[in-house]
Design a protein around this motif. Structure first.
Motif, PDB file in Angstrom:
ATOM      1  N   ASP A 111       0.859  -1.180   0.000  1.00  0.00           N
ATOM      2  CA  ASP A 111       0.000   0.000   0.000  1.00  0.00           C
ATOM      3  C   ASP A 111       0.898   1.233   0.000  1.00  0.00           C
ATOM      4  OD1 ASP A 111      -2.030   1.814   0.192  1.00  0.00           O
ATOM      5  OD2 ASP A 111      -2.302   1.567   2.360  1.00  0.00           O
ATOM      6  N   ILE A 112       0.797   2.050  -1.087  1.00  0.00           N
ATOM      7  CA  ILE A 112       1.604   3.274  -1.200  1.00  0.00           C
ATOM      8  C   ILE A 112       0.804   4.377  -0.519  1.00  0.00           C
ATOM      9  CG2 ILE A 112       2.739   4.865  -2.780  1.00  0.00           C
ATOM     10  CD1 ILE A 112       2.708   2.566  -4.843  1.00  0.00           C
ATOM     11  N   GLN A 113       1.203   4.697   0.716  1.00  0.00           N
ATOM     12  CA  GLN A 113       0.438   5.652   1.506  1.00  0.00           C
ATOM     13  C   GLN A 113       0.756   7.094   1.148  1.00  0.00           C
ATOM     14  OE1 GLN A 113       1.027   4.615   5.615  1.00  0.00           O
ATOM     15  NE2 GLN A 113      -0.226   2.735   5.438  1.00  0.00           N
ATOM     16  N   SER A 114       2.009   7.388   0.742  1.00  0.00           N
ATOM     17  CA  SER A 114       2.343   8.766   0.350  1.00  0.00           C
ATOM     18  C   SER A 114       3.609   8.776  -0.484  1.00  0.00           C
ATOM     19  CB  SER A 114       2.527   9.666   1.580  1.00  0.00           C
ATOM     20  OG  SER A 114       3.663   9.260   2.331  1.00  0.00           O
ATOM     21  N   VAL A 115       3.675   9.787  -1.372  1.00  0.00           N
ATOM     22  CA  VAL A 115       4.870  10.060  -2.182  1.00  0.00           C
ATOM     23  C   VAL A 115       5.123  11.561  -2.083  1.00  0.00           C
ATOM     24  CG1 VAL A 115       5.934   9.957  -4.455  1.00  0.00           C
ATOM     25  CG2 VAL A 115       4.377   8.139  -3.732  1.00  0.00           C
TER      26      VAL A 115
END
Length: 325
Positions: A111-115
């Motif tokens: 799960d990519i929560q933030s970039v």
């Protein structure tokens, strides 16, 4: 699935990466994991399996991001990261898990929560890129809406022109029908009087014929009713006469029967009162004596014989008829 149901089944890590055009980014990633039951004996082969897994995954992600430009990674970050961790199969599709062979740890989801960019320059570049993307999207939507509006306007204009042409053609057809009806009306008016008179005469003749036929039918019905009544009356009269005559005949028959019975009884009484000896004397006497004796007894039309002497019935009848005359 967790080994022996202990501990959480996810872990989170924050790593820094750098793209091929030197854009430094901070990624916050969350992993779902479990131990395979087949490798239960190796589950605790590495004491800090969480730290080891995070380092291995971070290395894979850094290597994949370093080969991408910032703009490309910004648009396809999820695919780049998942492909870097899970790998690709023979058909180029992303696998559904990554297994550590040392201890059997399986990472099942990312799960990519933030970039977020690390330095201000990159943040400004990202903001500019986002604004440009928004502007491009807005302009694209405006152009699409304008194109759609122009297309609809052209379609409406074409429909309007076709409708105008259609209305003109229909109006011309109606005008033609009107002229034809007008000419037909004039022809009807020219011949209307003669047709009306002929029709009236035909209708009058038809009414007269129908009246005569009706009168003839009524007359025939009246004659049939009269004939039926006369026939019924005659039949009733004949039945009454037949009944009367039948009753009269029965009375005559009864009267004749009763008279015959009276005569028979009278004869029987007379014979009984005369006696057998007297009858034998009369039978032996001559015809003139028999007639006198019988007349004296009040008997007429009787003939006495002993059964041995023949009787000439013709002479007897002639004598009786002559005597009566």
């Amino acid at each position: 699935r967790r080994v022996h149901g202990m501990g959480p089944d996810f872990m989170t890590d924050i790593i820094q990466v750098e793209t091929s055009d030197h854009a430094r980014l901070s990624l916050k990633l969350s992993y779902n994991w479990c131990f395979s039951p087949e490798n239960a004996a190796k589950s605790f082969a590495i004491p800090d399996f969480v730290g080891d897994a995070c380092k291995t995954i971070a290395s894979r992600v850094r290597g994949a991001v370093a080969a991408e430009f910032f703009d490309s990674f910004h648009r396809n970050s999820a695919r780049v990261i998942r492909a870097a961790v899970f790998g690709l199969d023979a058909d180029g599709h992303i696998n559904d898990r990554f297994i550590f062979p040392t201890n059997g740890l399986a990472v099942t989801n990312i799960d990519i929560q933030s970039v977020e960019p690390v330095d201000q320059k990159t943040r400004d570049s990202l903001m500019k890129s986002v604004q440009m993307a928004i502007e491009i999207t807005t302009k694209s939507q405006e152009a699409s809406a304008r194109h759609e509006s122009e297309r609809k306007a052209q379609e409406a204009k074409g429909q309007l022109e076709r409708q105008v042409i259609k209305d003109k053609a229909e109006a011309e057809a109606r005008r033609k029908e009107y002229l034809e009806l007008e000419a037909e009306n004039e022809a009807i008016e020219a011949t209307g009087t003669a047709k009306a008179e002929a029709k009236a005469q035909a209708e009058a003749a038809q009414i007269e014929c129908e009246s005569e036929v009706k009168q003839a039918r009524l007359k025939a019905e009246a004659l049939a009713i009269t004939a039926e009544a006369e026939l019924a009356q005659l039949q009733a009269k004949q039945e009454a006469e037949i009944g009367y005559q039948s009753k009269l005949n029965r009375l005559d028959l009864q009267k004749a029967k009763e008279l015959a019975e009276i005569e028979s009884k009278k004869f029987a009484d007379t014979v009984e009162s005369i006696g057998q000896d007297t009858l034998l004397s009369i039978a032996r006497a001559g015809p003139e004596m028999q007639a006198k004796l019988l007349e004296g007894l009040g008997l007429k039309g009787y003939l006495i014989t002993d059964g041995s002497s023949p009787i000439n019935l013709f002479n007897t009848a002639k004598g009786m008829v002559g005597g009566s005359v």
